[in-house]
Design an enzyme around this catalytic site. Structure first.
Site, short mmCIF file in Angstrom:
data_model
loop_
_atom_site.label_atom_id
_atom_site.label_comp_id
_atom_site.label_asym_id
_atom_site.label_seq_id
_atom_site.Cartn_x
_atom_site.Cartn_y
_atom_site.Cartn_z
N ASP A 1 -3.68 -6.53 -10.64
CA ASP A 1 -3.13 -5.13 -10.59
C ASP A 1 -2.70 -4.74 -11.92
OD1 ASP A 1 -0.89 -6.37 -10.40
OD2 ASP A 1 -0.14 -4.90 -8.88
N THR B 1 2.80 -11.15 -8.79
CA THR B 1 3.60 -10.49 -7.68
C THR B 1 4.26 -11.55 -6.64
OG1 THR B 1 1.96 -8.28 -7.81
CG2 THR B 1 2.97 -9.00 -5.57
N GLU C 1 2.27 -4.53 2.69
CA GLU C 1 2.37 -5.42 1.47
C GLU C 1 1.83 -6.92 1.83
OE1 GLU C 1 4.11 -4.77 -1.56
OE2 GLU C 1 3.51 -2.64 -0.68
#
Length: 281
Positions: free
Chosen positions: A80, A85, A62
């Site tokens: 995305d 995020t 990640e």
């Protein structure tokens, strides 16, 4: 949850990993509780030492780093379709788990710098929009990361929505620490259920169970885990943002092939071409 790697350098093993190494030297053995591959229980992923290893493994994929604790302040739109995020496992504004973190933080620390963004966070769930957020929000997120209450909110949401359910279902299937980690990593990346044309953990597990028996039903652990990973690779390839399968092919499958069913150290793997290692004598 999120689906793309971040460009971060890979540091040496963490302080906790170093402590595990020191313990192993004193005891002249590696991490105990190895499984046979037939579903021997051993020590689960909720053991603090193995949980730390799991956090580092997820962070390598990640965050391109083993230092997962440095990620509380991370926030970025990685294009995305899930908006921002952020944090230790990639909480997203578009999926709603970022909202849960901020709500939890507001309950613990009323009047904090992120609380005023709650209406905007509620409005953008299900979209990739930044309306009402933008740089004021991202700066507030970074500042909040120095607050133990905010870090606790991230930890709690991770455990409640991802780590705990994944470990529970893996234990139901008779899986050791490696299988529990494989389930957890799938939860982090894909979420539990299918949504918006994406394949979630529940579908992957159902397909694996249809292909072969898990250890809880007398099946072989390696065979079952490979069936689950087959289902996961297929799911990854269904999404444009899920094109890279190295976190499966050159990491998790390696551990299965080596029989590291209890995440016995040393562990060595590659993700997105970068090499990582958690050492032990």
């Amino acid at each position: 949850m999120k689906v793309s790697p971040r460009s971060r350098p890979a540091p040496a093993t963490s302080a906790v990993t170093a402590l595990l190494m020191a313990v192993a030297v004193l005891t002249a053995c590696s991490v105990p509780g190895a499984a046979s591959g037939k579903g021997a229980p051993g020590t689960g992923l909720d053991d603090p030492a193995r949980k730390e290893i799991a956090m580092e493994l997820v962070s390598s994929a990640e965050n391109s780093s083993l230092d997962w604790k440095a990620q509380y302040k991370y926030i970025q739109d990685i294009s995305d379709g899930r908006g921002y995020t952020a944090g230790i496992i990639g909480f997203c504004s578009g999926t709603g788990d970022m909202l849960k973190v901020v709500e939890r933080y507001a309950a613990a620390r009323p009047g904090n710098g992120l609380e005023r963004f709650l209406p905007a966070l509620r409005a953008v769930v299900g979209t990739d929009a930044h309306d009402g957020l933008g740089r004021p929000f991202t700066r507030a997120w970074v500042r909040a990361a120095s607050d133990p209450a905010f870090r606790s909110a991230q930890d709690t949401e991770r455990d409640r929505s991802y780590f705990g359910p994944a470990v529970e279902r893996a234990k139901e299937d008779g899986l050791g620490a490696l299988g529990q980690f494989i389930y957890y990593d799938a939860y982090v990346m894909h979420g539990y259920g299918d949504s918006g044309g994406t394949v979630g953990f529940s579908t992957m597990r159902r397909e694996a169970l249809a292909a072969t028996d898990p250890p809880a039903r007398g099946g072989d652990e390696a065979t079952y885990l490979n069936a689950f990973l087959d289902a996961r690779v297929a799911a990854i390839r269904e999404e444009p943002s899920h094109s890279d399968t190295s976190r499966i092919d050159t990491a998790q499958r390696v551990f299965v092939r080596e029989g590291k069913f209890q995440l016995e150290t040393p562990l060595e793997w590659r993700v997105y071409g970068d090499k990582y290692r958690i050492d032990a004598p």
